[in-house]
Design an enzyme around this catalytic site. Structure first.
Site, short mmCIF file in Angstrom:
data_model
loop_
_atom_site.label_atom_id
_atom_site.label_comp_id
_atom_site.label_asym_id
_atom_site.label_seq_id
_atom_site.Cartn_x
_atom_site.Cartn_y
_atom_site.Cartn_z
N GLU A 182 0.82 -1.22 0.00
CA GLU A 182 0.00 0.00 0.00
C GLU A 182 0.85 1.27 0.00
O GLU A 182 0.81 2.07 0.95
CB GLU A 182 -0.94 0.00 1.22
CG GLU A 182 -1.97 -1.11 1.17
CD GLU A 182 -3.03 -1.02 2.27
OE1 GLU A 182 -2.77 -0.38 3.29
OE2 GLU A 182 -4.11 -1.60 2.07
N GLU A 378 -5.61 -8.21 -0.88
CA GLU A 378 -6.26 -8.01 0.42
C GLU A 378 -7.72 -7.69 0.18
O GLU A 378 -8.04 -6.83 -0.65
CB GLU A 378 -5.65 -6.84 1.20
CG GLU A 378 -4.33 -7.12 1.82
CD GLU A 378 -3.84 -5.95 2.70
OE1 GLU A 378 -4.67 -5.25 3.30
OE2 GLU A 378 -2.62 -5.76 2.76
C1 BGP Z 1 -4.27 -2.67 5.05
C2 BGP Z 1 -2.96 -3.23 5.46
C3 BGP Z 1 -3.00 -4.43 6.28
C4 BGP Z 1 -4.26 -4.64 7.09
C5 BGP Z 1 -5.52 -4.18 6.44
C6 BGP Z 1 -6.74 -4.13 7.33
O1 BGP Z 1 -4.20 -1.29 5.10
O2 BGP Z 1 -2.12 -3.49 4.36
O3 BGP Z 1 -1.79 -4.49 6.97
O4 BGP Z 1 -4.16 -4.59 8.41
O5 BGP Z 1 -5.39 -2.94 5.82
O6 BGP Z 1 -6.71 -2.99 8.11
P1 BGP Z 1 -6.95 -2.97 9.66
O7 BGP Z 1 -6.01 -3.97 10.22
O8 BGP Z 1 -6.63 -1.61 10.08
O9 BGP Z 1 -8.37 -3.33 9.85
#
Ligand code: BGP
Length: 481
Positions: A182, A378
């Site tokens: 990201e 993701e």
């Molecule tokens: C993205 C990241 C992850 C992950 C995901 C979910 O931004 O690449 O590392 O954690 O989001 O977000 P969160 O954990 O804040 O719910």
């Protein structure tokens, strides 16, 4: 391809990040990294955004990455469970400081190498294709202390040194790579994304765009190095995606949405096409934030275009040019992306808006823009789960979310013809949330017995979604019921 069928070699699987699951933060010679000093609690976002300086751990805070779900000691069990679900692919990240504890050591830490060799071999044993993120919100503290993070050009050489070790030692086991997780998060969470802590009075935008230029150069150089050392490799970029929708059809709102999308595409335009888009340069000039160009920089970017576009997708975003409308409808809380609430969508418990069709919109937009294969690395639902007395977890809400998103992706692939290499559901095993540091914001198909205060046995338990996803993979996405 028959109607409504994913390609036969589609890479189904799940995704994690080292700092959110491994734990063992100081084991076997691992050095301290940015993510190890981002605490749980009210200071988390301040540190993550680079607004509060914390380069060491203290007694007053708790640091969730230190133990996380201790995958460092459970990886064999975890990969066995992934294999049982039928994973074809597992996206993981390597912790930079397990390999180079100070960030740029001349000799790598052999214990760190041995750990990842064993983990990657374990994946191969089950015919699981590993997909490795080189840098997932992970800057070595030593480099932050010496250089101030990615603001300094010397980070590029340190990163390349790290990449060379990864490519030479793991290249025979890994074909798919991502240079930065990201990358656009650098603009929103500058410490997480680039190891930057702002000084009072500093021009923040200038700092961010300088750091961005360095990460873009590093990414381009890594692409060339990967192709040189591993000719069959596929190396991609990655963005936190999610189209901005205009709140109304007022042309001003349309323009606002386009501008906000550009904040995110800025990075990928450079990584995918090998050059800054014209509007980006104009925009940086107007804002007085043009990065320092050195001889050869533009040639480096041109020679380092990526092979595919990876992205995370959780939600679309909504925006308006009208400050009053914005104030009235702004998303509540400490959201990473500033946006207004889209009245057509429902929310998760954490206020993230649920928009499956937005995944199809986003995939189409990305492919129209870059004409390179996509990879959804993701996607998922963060929710509170309950472990029942009989060791079951019923999570129909997660199955619903995933089903609708996979359907939308299937439309993008089958109806629109978009080439998509695979889909790795985020946090396939419960892990620490990046934004909140919580355990209770669970994404997994595998439950991990641990709570927000750090208590629990770390036992792994299959949720209902585990069996559902197993069926989805077995039918190559045909059976989503
Ligand atoms: C993205 C990241 C992850 C992950 C995901 C979910 O931004 O690449 O590392 O954690 O989001 O977000 P969160 O954990 O804040 O719910």
């Amino acid at each position: 391809m028959k109607k409504k069928e994913f390609p036969p070699d589609f890479l189904w699987g799940g995704a994690t990040a080292a700092n959110q699951c491994e734990g063992a933060y100081d084991a076997d010679g691992r050095g301290l990294s940015s993510v190890d000093v981002v605490p749980y609690g009210p200071d988390r976002m301040k540190v993550a955004r680079g607004e509060m300086r914390m380069l060491a751990c203290d007694e007053d805070h708790r640091y969730p990455s230190h133990e996380a779900i201790d995958m460092y000691h459970h990886y064999k069990e975890d990969i066995r469970l992934f294999a049982e679900m039928g994973f074809k692919c597992y996206r993981l990240s390597i912790a930079w400081t397990r390999i180079l504890p100070h960030g740029d050591d001349d000799e790598p830490n052999e214990a760190g190498i041995a750990f990842y060799l064993s983990l990657l071999e374990e994946c191969r044993r089950y015919q699981i294709e590993p997909l490795v993120t080189i840098d997932h919100f992970d800057t070595p503290i030593d480099l932050i202390e010496r250089y101030g993070g990615w603001l300094d050009r010397r980070m590029i050489d340190a990163y390349l040194k790290y990449c060379r070790v990864l490519f030479t030692r793991f290249g025979h086991l890994v074909r798919y790579w991502i240079t930065f997780n990201e990358i656009n998060m650098l603009l929103h969470m500058s410490f997480m994304g680039a190891g930057i802590v702002f000084s009072p009075g500093e021009n923040k935008e200038q700092v961010k765009y300088r750091a961005a230029h360095h990460e873009l150069l590093a990414s381009a150089k890594a692409v060339r190095l990967a192709h040189e050392l591993m000719p069959d490799s596929m190396i991609g970029c990655m963005l936190a995606a999610g189209q901005f929708y205009p709140y109304t059809c007022d042309p001003k709102d349309i323009w606002d949405g386009l501008e906000k999308d550009r904040d995110n595409y800025f990075f990928i335009d450079v990584q995918a096409r090998g050059a800054y888009p014209v509007w980006a340069w104009k925009r940086m000039e107007r804002a007085g934030v043009v990065p320092d160009l050195e001889d050869g920089d533009l040639e480096t970017l041109a020679a380092g275009a990526v092979d595919y576009i990876a992205f995370s997708y959780y939600a679309s975003r909504c925006t308006t040019a009208d400050p009053e409308v914005f104030a009235k409808h702004a998303r509540p809380g400490n959201a990473v992306f500033r946006a207004v609430v889209n009245p057509h969508l429902k929310n998760t418990e954490w206020g993230w808006q649920i928009d499956p069709l937005g995944l199809r919109v986003t995939a189409n937009t990305l492919y129209d823009r870059y004409q390179k294969p996509l990879f959804v690395v993701e996607n998922g639902l963060g929710a509170v789960d309950r472990l029942e007395a009989d060791d079951t977890v019923h999570d129909p809400y997660r199955i619903d979310y995933l089903r609708q998103h996979i359907e939308a992706l299937r439309d993008a692939v089958c109806e629109d013809g978009i080439p998509v290499l695979g889909y790795t559901a985020w946090g396939c095993i419960d892990l620490v949330s990046a934004s909140s540091g919580e355990m209770k914001k669970r994404y997994g198909m595998i439950y991990v017995d641990k709570d927000d205060s750090g208590q629990g046995t770390l036992r792994r338990i299959r949720k209902d979604s585990f069996y559902w996803y197993q069926k989805v993979i077995r039918s190559n996405g045909a059976d989503l019921d």
